[in-house]
Every structure is written in structure tokens, then in C-alpha cells.
Design a protein around this motif. Structure first.
Motif, PDB file in Angstrom:
ATOM      1  N   GLY A 615     -24.665  12.216 -28.673  1.00  0.00           N
ATOM      2  CA  GLY A 615     -24.823  11.236 -28.015  1.00  0.00           C
ATOM      3  C   GLY A 615     -24.461   9.706 -27.827  1.00  0.00           C
ATOM      4  N   VAL A 616     -24.714   9.504 -29.602  1.00  0.00           N
ATOM      5  CA  VAL A 616     -25.303   8.798 -29.833  1.00  0.00           C
ATOM      6  C   VAL A 616     -23.442   7.889 -30.187  1.00  0.00           C
ATOM      7  CG1 VAL A 616     -25.601   6.529 -32.007  1.00  0.00           C
ATOM      8  CG2 VAL A 616     -27.357   8.123 -30.991  1.00  0.00           C
ATOM      9  N   VAL A 617     -23.244   9.342 -30.549  1.00  0.00           N
ATOM     10  CA  VAL A 617     -21.225   9.408 -31.060  1.00  0.00           C
ATOM     11  C   VAL A 617     -20.697   9.064 -30.054  1.00  0.00           C
ATOM     12  CG1 VAL A 617     -19.511  10.472 -32.203  1.00  0.00           C
ATOM     13  CG2 VAL A 617     -21.558  10.872 -33.509  1.00  0.00           C
ATOM     14  N   VAL A 618     -20.609   9.467 -28.696  1.00  0.00           N
ATOM     15  CA  VAL A 618     -19.932   8.886 -27.776  1.00  0.00           C
ATOM     16  C   VAL A 618     -20.044   7.652 -27.375  1.00  0.00           C
ATOM     17  CG1 VAL A 618     -19.761   9.811 -24.649  1.00  0.00           C
ATOM     18  CG2 VAL A 618     -20.071  11.271 -26.187  1.00  0.00           C
ATOM     19  N   TRP A 619     -21.106   6.851 -27.232  1.00  0.00           N
ATOM     20  CA  TRP A 619     -21.321   5.852 -27.109  1.00  0.00           C
ATOM     21  C   TRP A 619     -20.588   4.866 -27.983  1.00  0.00           C
ATOM     22  CZ3 TRP A 619     -24.761   2.577 -31.014  1.00  0.00           C
ATOM     23  CH2 TRP A 619     -25.284   1.338 -30.438  1.00  0.00           C
ATOM     24  N   LEU A 620     -20.965   5.296 -29.226  1.00  0.00           N
ATOM     25  CA  LEU A 620     -19.866   4.321 -30.183  1.00  0.00           C
ATOM     26  C   LEU A 620     -18.627   4.543 -30.460  1.00  0.00           C
ATOM     27  CD1 LEU A 620     -22.311   4.860 -33.707  1.00  0.00           C
ATOM     28  CD2 LEU A 620     -21.538   2.808 -32.456  1.00  0.00           C
ATOM     29  N   GLU A 638     -15.222  21.079 -32.071  1.00  0.00           N
ATOM     30  CA  GLU A 638     -15.878  22.247 -32.480  1.00  0.00           C
ATOM     31  C   GLU A 638     -17.083  23.112 -31.739  1.00  0.00           C
ATOM     32  OE1 GLU A 638     -16.509  22.223 -36.256  1.00  0.00           O
ATOM     33  OE2 GLU A 638     -15.235  22.028 -37.491  1.00  0.00           O
ATOM     34  N   GLN A 639     -17.810  22.483 -31.067  1.00  0.00           N
ATOM     35  CA  GLN A 639     -18.331  21.724 -29.829  1.00  0.00           C
ATOM     36  C   GLN A 639     -17.723  22.356 -28.500  1.00  0.00           C
ATOM     37  OE1 GLN A 639     -22.005  22.580 -31.319  1.00  0.00           O
ATOM     38  NE2 GLN A 639     -21.032  22.350 -33.740  1.00  0.00           N
ATOM     39  N   GLY A 640     -17.086  22.396 -28.141  1.00  0.00           N
ATOM     40  CA  GLY A 640     -16.658  22.468 -27.287  1.00  0.00           C
ATOM     41  C   GLY A 640     -16.226  20.830 -26.513  1.00  0.00           C
ATOM     42  N   LEU A 641     -16.896  19.602 -27.362  1.00  0.00           N
ATOM     43  CA  LEU A 641     -16.777  18.867 -26.356  1.00  0.00           C
ATOM     44  C   LEU A 641     -15.875  17.530 -26.184  1.00  0.00           C
ATOM     45  CD1 LEU A 641     -20.181  18.287 -27.832  1.00  0.00           C
ATOM     46  CD2 LEU A 641     -19.890  18.704 -25.501  1.00  0.00           C
ATOM     47  N   ALA A 642     -14.024  18.782 -26.273  1.00  0.00           N
ATOM     48  CA  ALA A 642     -13.004  17.208 -26.548  1.00  0.00           C
ATOM     49  C   ALA A 642     -12.675  16.594 -25.177  1.00  0.00           C
ATOM     50  CB  ALA A 642     -11.456  19.068 -26.214  1.00  0.00           C
ATOM     51  N   ARG A 643     -13.396  17.035 -24.372  1.00  0.00           N
ATOM     52  CA  ARG A 643     -13.455  15.704 -23.207  1.00  0.00           C
ATOM     53  C   ARG A 643     -13.629  14.345 -23.947  1.00  0.00           C
ATOM     54  NH1 ARG A 643     -17.594  19.493 -21.014  1.00  0.00           N
ATOM     55  NH2 ARG A 643     -19.331  18.872 -20.226  1.00  0.00           N
ATOM     56  N   TYR A 644     -14.840  14.672 -24.916  1.00  0.00           N
ATOM     57  CA  TYR A 644     -15.507  13.404 -24.942  1.00  0.00           C
ATOM     58  C   TYR A 644     -14.834  12.598 -26.690  1.00  0.00           C
ATOM     59  CZ  TYR A 644     -19.178  14.221 -21.853  1.00  0.00           C
ATOM     60  OH  TYR A 644     -19.321  15.392 -21.141  1.00  0.00           O
ATOM     61  N   CYS A 645     -13.751  12.914 -26.569  1.00  0.00           N
ATOM     62  CA  CYS A 645     -13.612  13.274 -28.221  1.00  0.00           C
ATOM     63  C   CYS A 645     -13.637  11.841 -28.463  1.00  0.00           C
ATOM     64  CB  CYS A 645     -11.675  13.152 -28.266  1.00  0.00           C
ATOM     65  SG  CYS A 645     -10.973  13.514 -30.119  1.00  0.00           S
ATOM     66  N   PRO A 646     -13.830  11.092 -29.835  1.00  0.00           N
ATOM     67  CA  PRO A 646     -13.983   9.507 -30.134  1.00  0.00           C
ATOM     68  C   PRO A 646     -11.799   8.676 -30.207  1.00  0.00           C
ATOM     69  CG  PRO A 646     -15.173  10.954 -30.997  1.00  0.00           C
ATOM     70  CD  PRO A 646     -14.900  11.967 -30.668  1.00  0.00           C
ATOM     71  N   LEU A 647     -11.377   9.995 -30.884  1.00  0.00           N
ATOM     72  CA  LEU A 647     -10.036   9.377 -30.972  1.00  0.00           C
ATOM     73  C   LEU A 647      -9.615   8.900 -29.478  1.00  0.00           C
ATOM     74  CD1 LEU A 647      -8.616  11.777 -33.247  1.00  0.00           C
ATOM     75  CD2 LEU A 647      -8.925   9.408 -33.757  1.00  0.00           C
ATOM     76  N   LEU A 648      -9.679   9.307 -27.974  1.00  0.00           N
ATOM     77  CA  LEU A 648      -9.077   9.309 -26.830  1.00  0.00           C
ATOM     78  C   LEU A 648     -10.083   8.368 -26.236  1.00  0.00           C
ATOM     79  CD1 LEU A 648      -9.153  12.878 -25.235  1.00  0.00           C
ATOM     80  CD2 LEU A 648      -7.002  11.590 -26.517  1.00  0.00           C
ATOM     81  N   ALA A 649     -11.482   7.969 -26.585  1.00  0.00           N
ATOM     82  CA  ALA A 649     -11.946   7.095 -26.407  1.00  0.00           C
ATOM     83  C   ALA A 649     -11.629   5.711 -27.326  1.00  0.00           C
ATOM     84  CB  ALA A 649     -13.403   7.353 -26.761  1.00  0.00           C
ATOM     85  N   GLY A 673      -3.219  18.659 -31.097  1.00  0.00           N
ATOM     86  CA  GLY A 673      -2.260  18.811 -30.225  1.00  0.00           C
ATOM     87  C   GLY A 673      -2.693  18.227 -28.460  1.00  0.00           C
ATOM     88  N   ASP A 674      -3.478  17.290 -28.451  1.00  0.00           N
ATOM     89  CA  ASP A 674      -4.207  16.654 -27.076  1.00  0.00           C
ATOM     90  C   ASP A 674      -3.704  16.185 -26.063  1.00  0.00           C
ATOM     91  OD1 ASP A 674      -5.660  15.575 -25.466  1.00  0.00           O
ATOM     92  OD2 ASP A 674      -7.827  15.742 -26.179  1.00  0.00           O
ATOM     93  N   GLN A 675      -2.627  16.506 -25.385  1.00  0.00           N
ATOM     94  CA  GLN A 675      -0.831  16.007 -24.690  1.00  0.00           C
ATOM     95  C   GLN A 675      -2.242  14.311 -24.365  1.00  0.00           C
ATOM     96  OE1 GLN A 675       2.207  16.688 -25.486  1.00  0.00           O
ATOM     97  NE2 GLN A 675       1.680  17.857 -26.848  1.00  0.00           N
ATOM     98  N   ALA A 676      -3.577  14.396 -23.862  1.00  0.00           N
ATOM     99  CA  ALA A 676      -3.968  13.117 -23.411  1.00  0.00           C
ATOM    100  C   ALA A 676      -4.103  11.911 -23.621  1.00  0.00           C
ATOM    101  CB  ALA A 676      -4.799  13.807 -23.396  1.00  0.00           C
TER     102      ALA A 676
END
Length: 714
Positions: A615-620, A638-649, A673-676
């Protein structure tokens, strides 16, 4: 306008005679008086029947509302005055009250009253309350000094004048009076020039008695959306109370269903921005001789059998028990002795916010003593909980709504202003409250807030002046010492702080019933030890607090104390118990991203995979360095949280440099390999200045060679 005065006889014989003697000279030619007698008060009946100028009504039910209704039925004038029988009246008190009804928008009016609940309540100086002659002299001067009408949201139970038709439309009189319904029809006003006094002794006619078959103990709760905690609360509570009443103010989750499953009587209620009223609506459904008020996020502890024995044997002069309430916070805990257990028939809550137990007639606090047979553990002050429910904003709004209700309301408003980060506003509220001659308890509270806010804003002469006044107002030495420590810390006089702390016991309570011993003042001790060149001692005290799960300082200050002793925030993660991780994470919010990331990284080393950390990482995420974003992106994927990927943010963060955004997008594409990542990569590359393009491409080749090769071939 002629009025009908309905007197409910009560008090001692002398009290009742004083009322009658004071009432007759104040009546107009067309006024009428009805005296309603209570059952089994033959002494008062004899007095009443000798007065030929009033009508006597007896054979009335014991309920006070029924006696008022009987009086209404025996009168005819359009304005009725409901008056308690042990009240001291003053010359000309009735004239301005009757005159208020010349305004057709006024539906109810009342005088200022000593020993009455609500806005009518006024506190007399001791010399004015010494006897009837001196009180009447004081009232004469009062009448000269006060003028006009003040709009209020309610009046009290001792003396109120009301339009007969409005009262009938409101459903008739009740012990607490239907002020909400009357308010819908017009104005409720205080007549500032009129002053009376209420004796309110044990024989007061307004004092209700519990039914003979009443159970011993009722538990009362007000709740909203508490499904996460209410089952735990009620599971323990039902072993203590004979009945549990849960007043729901509008839950949208399973709170009500869970409460019913746990055996509580659930009332589907409403919320009107008034904690005192909501608690009173819950208490109105309780049948017990004693009431225990509990919050859904509290868990009862203690010995139920010993508690019940204590209630059964409590003397008539004891009206309430103080219960120890311990509230953990991110910085330790707040412990207070609170009057949560009281005689249900006689006491209610007053105040929109930080409501207080007061007598339902006189407005006075109950005679009480501490009980060791009961305790409450409260979780509502944890930082994450306060933030989730936005309690600071809510409390400030409610305090602002109530701030015209007297010194106690101004005290609450000052607290809310301070908590909302407005010390200047808190100082103004404190000064207004102190000017209104508050009771001792409120004076101490106002002075304590005033001292703290003046110290925080560098207004040290004002802080020291208020500190001198506090020394004369406070009963407990620790109250004054606590405030002086705040001032001396702000002044930088840390040697004096340590001197004061040496004289304070480890555990003590101040005048407000709040824990204020040396343990509670540990942050000041740590700060002062560090400031006086004793970093090792400061760090050892801090480590003891961290091992107990108490963040007694902001994370930035914790880092400085540990660094001063040759350590760093990684030690915090090694010391803190697992149950306190959530509060540590919440404490990262106001800190700079590098410190917040260092704390979260250290916690990951100790608690790898803990989902709270994400949760803190998503905020940061958008503020992380690229290398940190890569590391956390791998962990979250690894935890299935690709949609919160810090690199994309980070790649989408428009306040970051084009270079950082391009590197983050390229890493997400290369490593995962994230096309987003393609759209933000193209956008970021287009924004790279020409003179930086070679350097950025070089970094891309090192970080994401495949992506760099594709870019070079375009």
C-alpha cells in the motif's frame, strides 16, 4: 400576552414555598397558575391548597410528562410556562419571556438558569449562590447588564415557555421536551435578561425513578459501518450487561445484521451531526438501572461478577463510575478515566462533540468514583483508523457547528482547531472560552490548549502568563508540569525539561483524567536527552518504546535519534513488533520519499511478502528512484499486482523527468514484457531534450538492451 404557568410541585417544603412566594408577584392580571402535585407528597399538597390564587391538580401519574399534560389540560392561555417546583424566581423574570412571543416566529423561550441542562445553563459565582437574597441582588444586576434574545437549538427542562399549539403539533410534552419538532415550527430563544436558579435537590420533581422491575445494567452503543469490529465488541459485552442496545445511525454494511446475530436490540436510527443526541436516543431505549456506554471499537475487560456486585451495593450519593479507557495510538497510548457507567434514569449526554455525561435536569457532572472491576480497550485513535474515517475533518466541522454553545463547546472547538493545524484559531477559541467564566475542569482544559498553541507558535510571554494562571487553577501538580514541559521544550530549555521529568511519577493522571506520567511524556525526554548531548541515552529510551510498538516520535525524528547513536531506520524495522507494522506504514505518509522507502525496504527484509507494505509502495510509486521501482515491481508482480506496477506509475508521472519516465517504461517492457509501457515510453522519448538523447540512449542500452536496440533501429 397572557401565559399559563404549570408548576410541577417538588423539592423540600421550604423550596416549594420559596417558589410560590417568588411566583405570585410576577404574574399579570390575565395569567393563570396550575400546580400539579406528585403522588405521596402530602406536605406539598398542604402548601399548595392554601394558595387561593392557583389551581391544584392531583391524582396524576408518576411520569413527569403525564403531569405536565394534566396541567396543560387545566389551562387555556396560548403560551404555557412549564416550571419546576424547586426554582428560585426573581422579580420581572416573566415579563421579557412573555414579550418574546410578540414575535410570531418564536415558538419557545426560556430564561438563563443556574443548574439546568443545555444552553440555558449559567454558572453562578460562589458568592451569588450563597443564598436567596444575594442571588436576587445578583439577578437585578444581571438584568441591567444583559439584553436581547439568542437563538438556540434547544432549551432546558427546568423552565420553558412554549406556544400551546406548537407543543401540541410536536406531540405534547416529554421529560426532555420535543425540541427538534418545535425547531421545525419556529425559533427557540434564550431571554438573556431573565435569570432564575434551580435548587435541584434529591426531591426535585423532575428526577425520574427507574421502574421497579428494571434490569441492573444496560449497554448502549451508537454505530455506523462497524462490521469489522462490532462482533468482537458485543461478544465480550454480552457477558457483562443484561441488555445491549445498538443505535445504528445509517450503516451501509452488515453492522446491523451482525449486532442482531449477537443478541443486541438494534434501533434503526439516524445521524444529525450531534453525538450527544445520538447517544441519548440510544439511552432512551435502555431499561436498566445503570447504563454503560461503549463504542463498537472498544472491548470490555474486567470482572463481570464483581462489577454487578458493586452496582448492587452502590450508595444513593454515588451516581457514576469512572472506567479506565486505554486507547493505543501510533505514538503509544492515551489512557483516561471516563464516566462511562452511570444511573440511567438521571443522566444523559450533552454536547455535539466530545459529549459529556451530565445530569438530565441540572446539567451537572455526576458524583463518581473509579472502578477497577471494568476497563475498556479502544482502537479508534490508531492513526490509520483516524485517517480512514477522516475524524479530524469531521470533528472540526461538528465543533464549528457547536462553538456558540458556551465555554465547553469553545474548548472542543479549540481542540479541533489545534488538531486541524490552526493554532491561532485555537488560541482565539481558548481566550473566548476563558472569558466566559467556565467551570474549573473546562478552565484547565482551555489553559492547557492555550499554553501548547502559544508555545508552538513562539508566543512565549503569553504561554508563560497562561502557565501562571494554570498553576492556580489545576489541582494536580502533573497538570502544570506537563504544560511547562511543552513550553520549555519549545524554548529550547532542555535541562529544565529533564529536571521537571525527574519529579514526575512514571504513571499519573492530570486534572482532565488523562494519563500524564513520565511514561506518557517520554517523547520530551528523548528529545531533551539528545539536545543536551546524551544521544546514547536518548536512543536507549527510544528502543524500549519501539520494542513495545510505540512510535513516540515522527519517523524523521526517530531516524535522527538512531543515527545519533550510530544506527539507522533499519533498526526500527528490527525492533518493532508485527502488530505495529500498520502504524509504522501510516507514519511514512508525511515523510520524504527517501525515508519512507528506506523504512518500507527495511520492513520487507523482516516481513517479506507482507501485503501491507504494498500500500505504501503504491503511494510512493511515482516518486521512487528507477532502481527501487524495478525492485518493487518484481515483488508486486510476483503477488499478482501487475496493475499497480511502480514502473508504469513512474513512467506516467508527468512531474518526473523525461529521462526517468523513459527508463521506467523501458524497464517494464524489457523485464516484464508489459505492452502497457509502450505509450508512456513513446511519450517520454519525445520529451527528451536533444542534448540529452545520447546519454539517455546509453542508459537504456545498459538497463533494457532489447528495447534500446529496437529504438536505435527506428
Amino acid at each position: 400576552m397572557p401565559v399559563s404557568v404549570i408548576v410541577t410541585a417538588g423539592g423540600t417544603t421550604a423550596d416549594f414555598q420559596n417558589l410560590l412566594s417568588g411566583l405570585r408577584p410576577t404574574l399579570g392580571l390575565r395569567d393563570e397558575v396550575v400546580c400539579v402535585l406528585p403522588p405521596q407528597r402530602h406536605d406539598l399538597a398542604v402548601k399548595a391548597r392554601t394558595q387561593r390564587w392557583l389551581t391544584v391538580v392531583d391524582e396524576t401519574p408518576p411520569e413527569h410528562a403525564a403531569r405536565w399534560s394534566a396541567g396543560l389540560a387545566a389551562t387555556t392561555n396560548p403560551v404555557v410556562v412549564l416550571l419546576d417546583g424547586d426554582t428560585v424566581l426573581t422579580p420581572h423574570w416573566l415579563e421579557p419571556i412573555a414579550a418574546a412571543f410578540d414575535d410570531p416566529t418564536v415558538v419557545a423561550a426560556g430564561p438563563r438558569c443556574h443548574r439546568s441542562l443545555g444552553p440555558q445553563r449559567v454558572r453562578l459565582p460562589p458568592e451569588a449562590a450563597a443564598g436567596i437574597p444575594v442571588f436576587k441582588a445578583y439577578a437585578r444586576q444581571w438584568r441591567q447588564d444583559h439584553r436581547g434574545l439568542t437563538d438556540v437549538d434547544r432549551l432546558g427542562p427546568v423552565c420553558v415557555a412554549v406556544r400551546r399549539e406548537a407543543l401540541e403539533r410536536a406531540g405534547g410534552p416529554t421529560l426532555d421536551m420535543p425540541y427538534a419538532e418545535l425547531r421545525e415550527q419556529g425559533r427557540l430563544v434564550l431571554v438573556e435578561s431573565a435569570l432564575i436558579a434551580h435548587l435541584g435537590g434529591r426531591q426535585c420533581a423532575l428526577r425520574p425513578a427507574p421502574p421497579a422491575d428494571a434490569p441492573l445494567l444496560s449497554a448502549s452503543l451508537i454505530v455506523k459501518d462497524e462490521e469489522a469490529v462490532i462482533a468482537t465488541c458485543l461478544n465480550v459485552l454480552r457477558a457483562v450487561a443484561d441488555e445491549i442496545v445498538v443505535y445504528d445511525t445509517g450503516s451501509t454494511d452488515r453492522t446491523r445484521e451482525i449486532a442482531r446475530e449477537m443478541g443486541a436490540r438494534v434501533i434503526d436510527g439516524y445521524w444529525d451531526d450531534h453525538f450527544g443526541d445520538a447517544r441519548n436516543r440510544s439511552l432512551a431505549h435502555c431499561r436498566g438501572r445503570w447504563a454503560l456506554t461503549v463504542d463498537a471499537d472498544e472491548v470490555v475487560g474486567g470482572d463481570p461478577k464483581a462489577l454487578r456486585q458493586q452496582l448492587e451495593t452502590a450508595g444513593r450519593t454515588l451516581d457514576a463510575f469512572l472506567v479506565h479507557v486505554d486507547s493505543p495510538t501510533g505514538a503509544g497510548s492515551v489512557s483516561v478515566w471516563s464516566p462511562r457507567l452511570f444511573r440511567a434514569a438521571e443522566y444523559r449526554y450533552s454536547g455535539r462533540l466530545h459529549e459529556q455525561v451530565t445530569h438530565r435536569i441540572t446539567g451537572e457532572v455526576p458524583q463518581n468514583e473509579r472502578t477497577e472491576t471494568l476497563s475498556l480497550a479502544h482502537s479508534g485513535y490508531l492513526g490509520a483508523t483516524v485517517a480512514t474515517k477522516d475524524k479530524v475533518r469531521r470533528n472540526h466541522r461538528l465543533a464549528a457547528l457547536a462553538k456558540s454553545d458556551g465555554p465547553e463547546a469553545l474548548y472542543n472547538f479549540a481542540r479541533a482547531e489545534r488538531d486541524a493545524g490552526d493554532p491561532a484559531g485555537a488560541i482565539d477559541a481558548c481566550r473566548s472560552g476563558l472569558a466566559a467564566n467556565p467551570e474549573a475542569f473546562i478552565r484547565v482544559g482551555l489553559l492547557s490548549i492555550l499554553i501548547r498553541c502559544c508555545a508552538e507558535t513562539g508566543r512565549f510571554p503569553e504561554a508563560n502568563e497562561a502557565l501562571a494562571e494554570l498553576r492556580t487553577a489545576a489541582r494536580e501538580q502533573v497538570t502544570t508540569d506537563q504544560s511547562e514541559i511543552v513550553v520549555r521544550t519549545a524554548e529550547g530549555n532542555h535541562e529544565r525539561v529533564l529536571e521537571l521529568l525527574r519529579g514526575i511519577p512514571e504513571n499519573a493522571f492530570n486534572d482532565l483524567g488523562v494519563e500524564a506520567g513520565r511514561r506518557r511524556l517520554r517523547p520530551f525526554e528523548i528529545i531533551s536527552l539528545r539536545a543536551t548531548g546524551r544521544p546514547a541515552e536518548a536512543a536507549e529510551l527510544l528502543r524500549a518504546e519501539l520494542r513495545a510498538g510505540r512510535l513516540v516520535l515522527p519517523l524523521g525524528d526517530i531516524a535522527k535519534v538512531l543515527e545519533g547513536a550510530g544506527s539507522d531506520v533499519a533498526e526500527l524495522a528490527r525492533l518493532i513488533p508485527e502488530h505495529a507494522v500498520r502504524e509504522v506504514l501510516y507514519a511514512t505518509r508525511p515523510e520524504a520519499p527517501p525515508l519512507a522507502e528506506a523504512v518500507v525496504e527495511a520492513l520487507w527484509e523482516r516481513f517479506p511478502g507482507d501485503p501491507q507494505l504494498f500500500g505504501v509502495v503504491v503511494w510512493l510509486a511515482g516518486r521512487l528512484p528507477v532502481n527501487s521501482a524495478i525492485r518493487w515491481s518484481g515483488r508486486m508482480r510476483e503477488q499478482g499486482l501487475a496493475r499497480y506496477c511502480p514502473l508504469l506509475a513512474l513512467a506516467a508521472a508527468t512531474d518526473r523527468s523525461a529521462r526517468d519516465r523513459a527508463l521506467a517504461a523501458a524497464a517494464a517492457l524489457e523485464l516484464f514484457g508489459d505492452q502497457a509501457a509502450l505509450p508512456p515510453l513513446s511519450e517520454a522519448l519525445a520529451l527528451v531534450p536533444d542534448d540529452q538523447s545520447r546519454a539517455v540512449l546509453k542508459e537504456l542500452r545498459a538497463l533494457a538492451p532489447g528495447v534500446a536496440s529496437a529504438i536505435s533501429s527506428v
